[in-house]
Design an enzyme around this catalytic site. Structure first.
Site, PDB file in Angstrom:
ATOM      1  NE  ARG A  39      -5.944   0.488  11.778  1.00 47.33           N
ATOM      2  CZ  ARG A  39      -4.747   0.350  11.227  1.00 47.33           C
ATOM      3  NH1 ARG A  39      -3.788   1.212  11.490  1.00 47.33           N
ATOM      4  NH2 ARG A  39      -4.476  -0.655  10.406  1.00 47.33           N
ATOM      5  CG  MET A  70       7.477  23.631  -0.283  1.00 42.99           C
ATOM      6  SD  MET A  70       6.300  24.648  -1.168  1.00 42.99           S
ATOM      7  CE  MET A  70       5.320  25.311   0.147  1.00 42.99           C
ATOM      8  CE1 TYR A  91      11.657  31.618   4.151  1.00 38.83           C
ATOM      9  CE2 TYR A  91      11.350  29.235   4.108  1.00 38.83           C
ATOM     10  CZ  TYR A  91      11.329  30.462   3.465  1.00 38.83           C
ATOM     11  OH  TYR A  91      10.972  30.525   2.144  1.00 38.83           O
ATOM     12  CE  LYS A 124      -0.401  -0.497   4.985  1.00 39.85           C
ATOM     13  NZ  LYS A 124      -0.856   0.298   6.086  1.00 39.85           N
TER      14      LYS A 124
HETATM   15  C1  LIG Z   1      -3.892  -4.108   8.178  1.00 43.01           C
HETATM   16  C2  LIG Z   1      -2.414  -4.097   8.012  1.00 43.01           C
HETATM   17  N1  LIG Z   1      -1.759  -5.253   7.913  1.00 43.01           N
HETATM   18  C3  LIG Z   1      -0.422  -5.306   7.764  1.00 43.01           C
HETATM   19  C4  LIG Z   1       0.324  -4.155   7.705  1.00 43.01           C
HETATM   20  C5  LIG Z   1       1.819  -4.268   7.551  1.00 43.01           C
HETATM   21  O1  LIG Z   1       2.443  -3.925   8.737  1.00 43.01           O
HETATM   22  P1  LIG Z   1       4.029  -3.820   8.818  1.00 43.01           P
HETATM   23  O2  LIG Z   1       4.411  -2.772   7.847  1.00 43.01           O
HETATM   24  O3  LIG Z   1       4.281  -3.431  10.229  1.00 43.01           O
HETATM   25  O4  LIG Z   1       4.554  -5.155   8.471  1.00 43.01           O
HETATM   26  C6  LIG Z   1      -0.309  -2.927   7.803  1.00 43.01           C
HETATM   27  C7  LIG Z   1       0.471  -1.700   7.779  1.00 43.01           C
HETATM   28  O5  LIG Z   1       0.268  -0.732   8.418  1.00 43.01           O
HETATM   29  C8  LIG Z   1      -1.723  -2.891   7.953  1.00 43.01           C
HETATM   30  O6  LIG Z   1      -2.385  -1.731   8.041  1.00 43.01           O
END
Ligand SMILES: Cc1ncc(COP(=O)(O)O)c(C=O)c1O
Length: 404
Positions: free
Chosen positions: A146, A330, A282, A46
């Site tokens: 969550r 920036m 700055y 992701k």
């Molecule tokens: C639902 C979920 N699973 C797995 C992971 C992977 O975690 P990590 O990067 O600590 O291995 C994440 C990352 O934040 C996550 O949100």
């Protein structure tokens, strides 16, 4: 991305070592299998592969043995398909009412955390290409607080999922949860979450479901909580070579050595001599103490360099580490080089694996009061990613303090 012509100089580049991604994937898969023989690995790519480039990392991880890919949003999953990646992909963050049709048509697996989400998914499932059962993962909140269905609402969700399954609308391929403190050895919350997880697993079986993938462990848990390794581990940060487990007494708390994949480097844009007492950037939060040479580094918070790095984080330049002088702006920041020979065009290493003395992303995280996840993920779109592996890895390394 095209490699620039020889002799040309780039403002900045994030070099991503795919060989390291491959080695890290193999090491994490081996760790998972030591805990649970036959376990599989989901490569979490992701947020553009934590800033490393989702598609190249996904390809490399699959080549190294990852069975599944994981992303947050259905849109990210579709982008992997558009890049020609055919491996199973799971997306776990979507809102009821979102247009899921591209993801469903691409065979993306989605999580369901509520009966409302299930209904929203079924609403669109019929319209998607193929029309077969949609592969889903039931997501349960075992304590993180969550995503995922609350354990008390799990029976209702399982009843709805089972009905949809019997109607041929969904296929339950996974049961999923996420840990709050998976990277902390001996943290008692892990056992608490495991107890809830075991009850959820039993409830799923009692409902007549037998998902292929039961997944709870992230990188940290894979490394230090073997009991959390089910039939699949979801590893993100470790693929990129960053170890989430805090060292105990300065020592690594597990046997797995990971290699950081990203090196962020830039070319010095300008150098100049200034007198003692000269304010820098700055607010003049830094002032020179003697006549000195200032070097301008053309990366700023628009490129993901945290403003919190001001006067704290270090870079490698002209043969040694030097602290950021004054506020990160920036697009640029300044380094005080004293009387050392430094010239426009010199290479500045912000972070990398540390081979040449440069700090790691983890050191940057400590300096900036954050986590290394954030340091690499926030490297912005103005910074090109250059993926190297095999023989071209060496071509992207210059000598200490060299020009490039
Ligand atoms: C639902 C979920 N699973 C797995 C992971 C992977 O975690 P990590 O990067 O600590 O291995 C994440 C990352 O934040 C996550 O949100």
């Amino acid at each position: 991305m095209e490699t620039p012509p020889p002799g040309s100089r780039e403002r900045a580049v994030a070099v991503v070592d795919l060989w390291a991604v491959r080695a890290n994937t193999r090491a994490l898969l081996a760790a998972a299998r030591r805990a649970a023989p036959g376990a599989e690995l989901m490569a979490v790519v992701k947020a553009d592969g934590y800033g490393h480039g989702a598609a190249p990392v996904a390809r490399e991880a699959v080549a190294a043995g990852a069975a599944v890919l994981g992303v947050a949003t259905p849109g990210e999953a579709v982008q992997l398909r558009d890049a020609g990646i055919a491996a199973p992909v799971v997306a776990w963050l979507w809102v009821p009412g979102e247009d899921l049709r591209p993801a469903l048509a691409a065979g993306v697996q989605l999580t369901v955390s509520s009966t409302q989400q299930l209904a929203a998914l079924l609403d669109q499932a019929g319209a998607a290409a193929g029309g077969g059962p949609v592969p889903v993962h039931v997501k349960v909140d075992t304590g993180l607080g969550r995503g995922g269905v609350a354990p008390a609402a799990l029976p209702e969700l399982l009843a709805a999922v089972t009905a949809a399954r019997l109607a041929g609308r969904v296929e339950v391929v996974g049961l999923m949860s996420h840990l709050a403190n998976g990277e902390v050895p001996e943290d008692p919350s892990v056992a608490d979450q495991l107890a809830v997880w075991d009850r959820a697993r039993r409830a799923v079986r009692a409902a007549g479901l037998a998902p292929r993938w039961e997944h709870l462990a992230n990188t940290g848990a894979t490394l230090v909580h073997p009991a959390t390794v089910g039939t699949l581990v979801r590893c993100g940060i470790g693929l990129y070579g960053l170890d989430p487990v805090p060292p105990g007494g300065g020592e690594r708390q597990h046997p797995v050595a990971l290699r950081p994949a990203m090196t962020l480097r830039a070319a010095v844009a300008l150098v100049k001599r200034v007198p003692a007492g000269h304010g820098v950037s700055y607010g003049w939060t830094y002032r020179t103490t003697r006549e000195t040479t200032l070097a301008l580094v053309p990366l700023g918070y628009a490129d993901g360099i945290p403003r919190a790095a001001s006067n704290r984080a270090q870079v490698w330049l002209a043969g040694r580490r030097r602290t950021v002088a004054g506020q990160v702006a920036m697009d640029q920041f300044v380094v005080d080089c004293g009387d050392d020979p430094v010239a426009a065009g010199d290479e500045v290493l912000l972070f990398g694996p540390g081979d040449r003395g440069e700090p790691t992303a983890s050191e940057w995280a400590v300096a900036c009061g954050t986590i290394d996840y954030e340091i690499v993920t926030r490297v912005g779109p103005r910074v090109p990613r250059r993926h190297v592996s095999g023989s071209d890895r060496g071509a992207h390394r210059t000598e200490q303090g060299g020009r490039w």
